[in-house]
Design an enzyme around this catalytic site. Sequence first.
Site, PDB file in Angstrom:
ATOM      1  N   TRP A  90      64.923  18.517   4.396  1.00 44.57           N
ATOM      2  CA  TRP A  90      64.784  17.861   5.704  1.00 44.57           C
ATOM      3  C   TRP A  90      64.024  18.742   6.686  1.00 44.57           C
ATOM      4  CZ3 TRP A  90      68.809  13.812   7.046  1.00 44.57           C
ATOM      5  CH2 TRP A  90      68.578  13.232   8.283  1.00 44.57           C
ATOM      6  N   ARG A  92      61.757  20.725   6.358  1.00 43.05           N
ATOM      7  CA  ARG A  92      60.311  20.831   6.161  1.00 43.05           C
ATOM      8  C   ARG A  92      59.544  19.928   7.122  1.00 43.05           C
ATOM      9  NH1 ARG A  92      58.319  23.048   1.776  1.00 43.05           N
ATOM     10  NH2 ARG A  92      56.587  23.217   3.207  1.00 43.05           N
ATOM     11  N   HIS A  93      60.235  18.957   7.715  1.00 37.95           N
ATOM     12  CA  HIS A  93      59.572  18.061   8.677  1.00 37.95           C
ATOM     13  C   HIS A  93      59.540  18.773  10.029  1.00 37.95           C
ATOM     14  CE1 HIS A  93      59.366  14.655   5.909  1.00 37.95           C
ATOM     15  NE2 HIS A  93      60.385  15.286   5.364  1.00 37.95           N
ATOM     16  N   ALA A 103      76.114  29.567  11.109  1.00 35.18           N
ATOM     17  CA  ALA A 103      77.124  30.162  10.220  1.00 35.18           C
ATOM     18  C   ALA A 103      77.240  31.668  10.491  1.00 35.18           C
ATOM     19  CB  ALA A 103      76.769  29.900   8.763  1.00 35.18           C
ATOM     20  N   ARG A 104      76.479  32.168  11.476  1.00 30.99           N
ATOM     21  CA  ARG A 104      76.687  33.538  11.961  1.00 30.99           C
ATOM     22  C   ARG A 104      77.805  33.521  12.987  1.00 30.99           C
ATOM     23  NH1 ARG A 104      71.420  35.919  14.404  1.00 30.99           N
ATOM     24  NH2 ARG A 104      72.564  37.845  14.077  1.00 30.99           N
ATOM     25  N   LEU A 189      59.423   8.074  17.412  1.00 27.35           N
ATOM     26  CA  LEU A 189      59.386   7.010  16.401  1.00 27.35           C
ATOM     27  C   LEU A 189      58.269   7.224  15.375  1.00 27.35           C
ATOM     28  CD1 LEU A 189      60.489   4.300  15.376  1.00 27.35           C
ATOM     29  CD2 LEU A 189      58.991   3.144  17.019  1.00 27.35           C
ATOM     30  N   HIS A 194      57.076   8.636   9.713  1.00 27.35           N
ATOM     31  CA  HIS A 194      56.490   9.545   8.712  1.00 27.35           C
ATOM     32  C   HIS A 194      57.597  10.113   7.814  1.00 27.35           C
ATOM     33  CE1 HIS A 194      53.623  12.296   6.958  1.00 27.35           C
ATOM     34  NE2 HIS A 194      54.402  13.320   7.260  1.00 27.35           N
ATOM     35  N   ARG A 199      60.733  10.057   2.771  1.00 23.91           N
ATOM     36  CA  ARG A 199      62.097  10.268   2.275  1.00 23.91           C
ATOM     37  C   ARG A 199      62.813   8.995   1.836  1.00 23.91           C
ATOM     38  NH1 ARG A 199      61.631  15.416   0.754  1.00 23.91           N
ATOM     39  NH2 ARG A 199      60.805  16.697   2.431  1.00 23.91           N
TER      40      ARG A 199
HETATM   41  C1  LIG Z   1      58.808  14.001  -2.883  1.00 22.78           C
HETATM   42  C2  LIG Z   1      58.518  15.306  -2.189  1.00 22.78           C
HETATM   43  C3  LIG Z   1      58.374  16.467  -2.912  1.00 22.78           C
HETATM   44  C4  LIG Z   1      58.111  17.685  -2.283  1.00 22.78           C
HETATM   45  N1  LIG Z   1      58.015  18.834  -3.022  1.00 22.78           N
HETATM   46  C5  LIG Z   1      57.785  20.015  -2.404  1.00 22.78           C
HETATM   47  C6  LIG Z   1      57.700  21.234  -3.141  1.00 22.78           C
HETATM   48  O1  LIG Z   1      57.816  21.245  -4.360  1.00 22.78           O
HETATM   49  N2  LIG Z   1      57.485  22.400  -2.464  1.00 22.78           N
HETATM   50  C7  LIG Z   1      57.336  22.424  -1.104  1.00 22.78           C
HETATM   51  O2  LIG Z   1      57.148  23.498  -0.541  1.00 22.78           O
HETATM   52  N3  LIG Z   1      57.422  21.286  -0.372  1.00 22.78           N
HETATM   53  C8  LIG Z   1      57.652  20.095  -0.983  1.00 22.78           C
HETATM   54  N4  LIG Z   1      57.735  18.949  -0.224  1.00 22.78           N
HETATM   55  C9  LIG Z   1      57.613  19.042   1.234  1.00 22.78           C
HETATM   56  C10 LIG Z   1      56.233  18.524   1.703  1.00 22.78           C
HETATM   57  O3  LIG Z   1      55.201  19.343   1.201  1.00 22.78           O
HETATM   58  C11 LIG Z   1      56.197  18.512   3.245  1.00 22.78           C
HETATM   59  O4  LIG Z   1      56.366  19.828   3.706  1.00 22.78           O
HETATM   60  C12 LIG Z   1      57.271  17.636   3.855  1.00 22.78           C
HETATM   61  O5  LIG Z   1      57.324  16.387   3.216  1.00 22.78           O
HETATM   62  C13 LIG Z   1      57.010  17.459   5.333  1.00 22.78           C
HETATM   63  O6  LIG Z   1      55.873  16.644   5.467  1.00 22.78           O
HETATM   64  P1  LIG Z   1      54.849  16.831   6.653  1.00 22.78           P
HETATM   65  O7  LIG Z   1      54.313  18.224   6.662  1.00 22.78           O
HETATM   66  O8  LIG Z   1      53.855  15.720   6.514  1.00 22.78           O
HETATM   67  O9  LIG Z   1      55.794  16.543   7.914  1.00 22.78           O
HETATM   68  P2  LIG Z   1      55.818  17.228   9.327  1.00 22.78           P
HETATM   69  O10 LIG Z   1      56.055  18.687   9.206  1.00 22.78           O
HETATM   70  O11 LIG Z   1      56.793  16.454  10.177  1.00 22.78           O
HETATM   71  O12 LIG Z   1      54.381  17.026   9.887  1.00 22.78           O
HETATM   72  C14 LIG Z   1      53.927  15.716  10.247  1.00 22.78           C
HETATM   73  C15 LIG Z   1      52.429  15.735  10.234  1.00 22.78           C
HETATM   74  O13 LIG Z   1      51.974  16.637  11.242  1.00 22.78           O
HETATM   75  C16 LIG Z   1      50.831  17.333  10.768  1.00 22.78           C
HETATM   76  N5  LIG Z   1      51.146  18.775  10.730  1.00 22.78           N
HETATM   77  C17 LIG Z   1      52.332  19.354  11.039  1.00 22.78           C
HETATM   78  N6  LIG Z   1      52.239  20.677  10.930  1.00 22.78           N
HETATM   79  C18 LIG Z   1      50.978  20.960  10.522  1.00 22.78           C
HETATM   80  C19 LIG Z   1      50.267  22.142  10.209  1.00 22.78           C
HETATM   81  N7  LIG Z   1      50.814  23.349  10.307  1.00 22.78           N
HETATM   82  N8  LIG Z   1      48.998  22.029   9.812  1.00 22.78           N
HETATM   83  C20 LIG Z   1      48.411  20.836   9.687  1.00 22.78           C
HETATM   84  N9  LIG Z   1      49.006  19.660   9.967  1.00 22.78           N
HETATM   85  C21 LIG Z   1      50.283  19.723  10.383  1.00 22.78           C
HETATM   86  C22 LIG Z   1      50.505  16.777   9.384  1.00 22.78           C
HETATM   87  O14 LIG Z   1      49.613  15.698   9.536  1.00 22.78           O
HETATM   88  C23 LIG Z   1      51.827  16.251   8.924  1.00 22.78           C
HETATM   89  O15 LIG Z   1      51.734  15.223   7.949  1.00 22.78           O
HETATM   90  C24 LIG Z   1      57.996  17.725  -0.853  1.00 22.78           C
HETATM   91  C25 LIG Z   1      58.126  16.545  -0.118  1.00 22.78           C
HETATM   92  C26 LIG Z   1      58.378  15.338  -0.763  1.00 22.78           C
HETATM   93  C27 LIG Z   1      58.527  14.087   0.065  1.00 22.78           C
END
Ligand SMILES: Cc1cc2nc3c(=O)[nH]c(=O)nc-3n(C[C@H](O)[C@H](O)[C@H](O)COP(=O)(O)OP(=O)(O)OC[C@H]3O[C@@H](n4cnc5c(N)ncnc54)[C@H](O)[C@@H]3O)c2cc1C
Length: 299
Positions: A90, A92-93, A103-104, A189, A194, A199
């Site tokens: 989660w 990662r978004h 938890a500290r 939204l 996204h 997800r």
């Molecule tokens: C099925 C699945 C498998 C996955 N497997 C892996 C894995 O094996 N290893 C792994 O590390 N991750 C994995 N991920 C995580 C994936 O790579 C994304 O990090 C995660 O889905 C968040 O997506 P996002 O970066 O588009 O979202 P957000 O971080 O919310 O970003 C939204 C949008 O903002 C823009 N953005 C945000 N930050 C930046 C930036 N720094 N540079 C450029 N544009 C940016 C992009 O357009 C992005 O799409 C997986 C995800 C899914 C759904």
Amino acid sequence: MVRPVVPEAEKEIGVKHPVLTHGYLVLVDYMGNDAAIVQAARVSYGQGTKSVRDDRGLIRYLMRHRHTTPFEMVEFKFLVRLPVFVARQWVRHRTCSLNEVSARYSIVPDEFEIPPAEEVRRQSTRNRQGRGESLPPESVERFRSDLDRVTKDAYASYTRAIESGVARETARLLLPVAYYTQWYWKANLWNIFHFLSLRLDPHAQEEIRLYAAEMAKVVRLVTPIAYEAFEEFTLSGLTLSRREQTAIRALLAGKTPEAACGESGLPLTREDGKPMTTGEGVEFLEKLAHLRTLGGEDP
Ligand SMILES: Cc1cc2nc3c(=O)[nH]c(=O)nc-3n(C[C@H](O)[C@H](O)[C@H](O)COP(=O)(O)OP(=O)(O)OC[C@H]3O[C@@H](n4cnc5c(N)ncnc54)[C@H](O)[C@@H]3O)c2cc1C
């Protein structure tokens, strides 16, 4: 100016949506609704369209043409309780705001995620990240009882460490990723759409999909017209690469799917002649199968 309120959403605030064994998702607050999207868009487009029917048409237009900023005018804040292995995905978004329990600072409760038997399955052969066929019941039960024992042992060691004076930030190193954390999570939204598109997808891990499904119910309640457009154009939408478009042209000219793939450079066999199980060609055939199912031609 009147602050937009959605009566159904007002009743939803504070309602716990249970997810997994000890988790939940709660709507804490929201700002805006479908009207807020329209209001923002009209700043760009002027007063041209005003009826409810036009509002729906405008929102669908914005979604289709990826005019995204009006959707950012709506915000949601959730309280989420989730296991750490789901939190890892989660978090990662990045386009959101979150505050997690520390938890500290706090003692972690004795709650761990032990998946139900039907969720303990074989490693998928097609998706290297996913689950596939079922396992023999004895393997499932061994895994579940091992996890139960490991988490109980871990929590006992954690408690011992805290009692003997080890700092909470260090004692937590004893806990496996099945333990639960909690956070406030706020996003607009567009970013929620996204998040949901990634997800709710079958490629995402089942556990995070369950949270996404509960979030989707709340979002649909607050912004039903925008959610409908999201379902139509994003969740149910299909993209076609250039090669896939070439293959479609070959299909329309009467070629078989395999011949169409061959002509358009979408590989279906490996160098050793064996059929591929993943890759662009296979995914194209999956898209065709999906379209046929939608059309009622296939069971
Ligand atoms: C099925 C699945 C498998 C996955 N497997 C892996 C894995 O094996 N290893 C792994 O590390 N991750 C994995 N991920 C995580 C994936 O790579 C994304 O990090 C995660 O889905 C968040 O997506 P996002 O970066 O588009 O979202 P957000 O971080 O919310 O970003 C939204 C949008 O903002 C823009 N953005 C945000 N930050 C930046 C930036 N720094 N540079 C450029 N544009 C940016 C992009 O357009 C992005 O799409 C997986 C995800 C899914 C759904």
